[in-house]
Design a protein around this motif. Structure first.
Motif, short mmCIF file in Angstrom:
data_model
loop_
_atom_site.label_atom_id
_atom_site.label_comp_id
_atom_site.label_asym_id
_atom_site.label_seq_id
_atom_site.Cartn_x
_atom_site.Cartn_y
_atom_site.Cartn_z
N GLY A 133 0.79 -1.23 0.00
CA GLY A 133 0.00 0.00 0.00
C GLY A 133 0.82 1.27 0.00
O GLY A 133 2.05 1.26 -0.17
N GLU B 188 -4.25 4.04 -8.08
CA GLU B 188 -3.43 2.84 -7.97
C GLU B 188 -2.43 2.93 -6.81
O GLU B 188 -1.98 1.92 -6.28
N ALA C 196 -4.16 1.82 -3.35
CA ALA C 196 -4.61 0.43 -3.23
C ALA C 196 -3.85 -0.29 -2.11
O ALA C 196 -2.77 0.15 -1.70
#
Length: 297
Positions: A239, A277, A280
């Motif tokens: 992450g 992205e 995430a």
């Protein structure tokens, strides 16, 4: 050790002269060096010898984080170095030089009967020894390797060669590598075609993009013609926190003041907010692994 390596070098030529010093030279007898980094001629390195010494010696303060978030190396990259013709005889002992916390070392364990790791930073070496107790972990450097002459079949260096002092390192690597043995130099480089990657480096105040440097081949009197290849790969980070941690293992970030590191974190938070992205649970950091290899004459 770590980061920025070469674009594929230009046509190589014998830019280094001289022979490997004889065995009667005490400084080449594989003695374990002291805390300071020492050249193969026994002379203490100074900032004048290596203006980037402060960066090269910075990683120990982030050893645990480095081990947690730095990428390993793809099997296909190691195959190029270790699975091809290896000269005379099989690969039974591999030396990982500038081994850091063992990111590359761990990938070598099923490649030879014995893996030896040599690293100058005691904090990095301690992490490696704790994580990989089956590996013979030794303090040392590319300029002074604590191994006998001709005692290894292969040498690898991951994210490390750009820190080596040359030509001392060329001579010392040649000393411990048997004739016909192979040396492989590897770097994980970011894929700059990904839109947010150049912005990440800009946020970290990196003015030279990793991979823009060029390096001469190892001494052509001692090693064969350079071969090179590029292997696409992907590093999965835990992450956005993992991405921030990765940035904090880069030497040009580690060596900044706390205020500057805080400002870098602020810029990275803004960047993360701009790309889904990067928000995430798993962030895919696309890269290529640049591989250069030569054989000992």
């Amino acid at each position: 050790m770590t980061e920025s390596p070469p674009n594929p070098p230009p046509d190589q030529q014998a830019t280094r002269q001289g022979q490997v010093p004889g065995q009667d030279q005490a400084t080449r007898q594989g003695q374990v060096p002291g805390q300071g980094q020492v050249t193969g001629h026994g002379r203490q390195l100074t900032p004048h010898d290596h203006p980037d010494a402060v960066f090269a010696q910075s990683f120990g303060s982030q050893a645990a984080r480095y081990d947690r978030v730095r990428p390993s190396y793809p099997a296909a990259a190691l195959d190029l170095v270790l699975a091809g013709p290896a000269g005379e005889g099989p690969i039974e002992r591999i030396l990982d030089i500038g081994a850091g916390t063992g990111k590359l070392t761990a990938a070598l364990l099923d490649r030879a009967a014995e893996v030896v790791a040599v690293e100058p930073d005691p904090l990095m070496l301690a992490v490696l020894a704790d994580r990989l107790p089956q590996v013979r972990a030794l303090p040392g450097s590319a300029e002074r390797i604590p191994l006998p002459d001709g005692s290894v079949d292969a040498i690898v260096a991951g994210q490390a060669f750009h820190w080596f002092q040359r030509p001392d390192a060329d001579y010392e690597l040649a000393r411990v590598l048997r004739p016909g043995g192979v040396i492989g130099l590897l770097w994980n480089l970011p894929d700059r075609s990904v839109e947010w990657v150049p912005k990440l480096y800009s946020a970290s105040r990196k003015h030279e993009f990793p991979g823009d440097q060029q390096f001469d081949a190892l001494d052509r009197e001692l090693f064969t013609e350079l071969q090179q290849a590029s292997v696409p790969s992907e590093h999965l980070l835990p992450g956005p926190d993992g991405l921030r941690d990765l940035v904090h293992t880069w030497s040009w970030v580690i060596t900044r003041s706390q205020a500057e590191r805080d400002a870098i974190d602020d810029r990275i938070r803004i960047l993360i907010s701009q790309y889904a992205e990067l928000q995430a649970p798993v962030v895919a950091f696309r890269q290529r692994t640049e591989v250069l290899w030569q054989h000992r004459r």
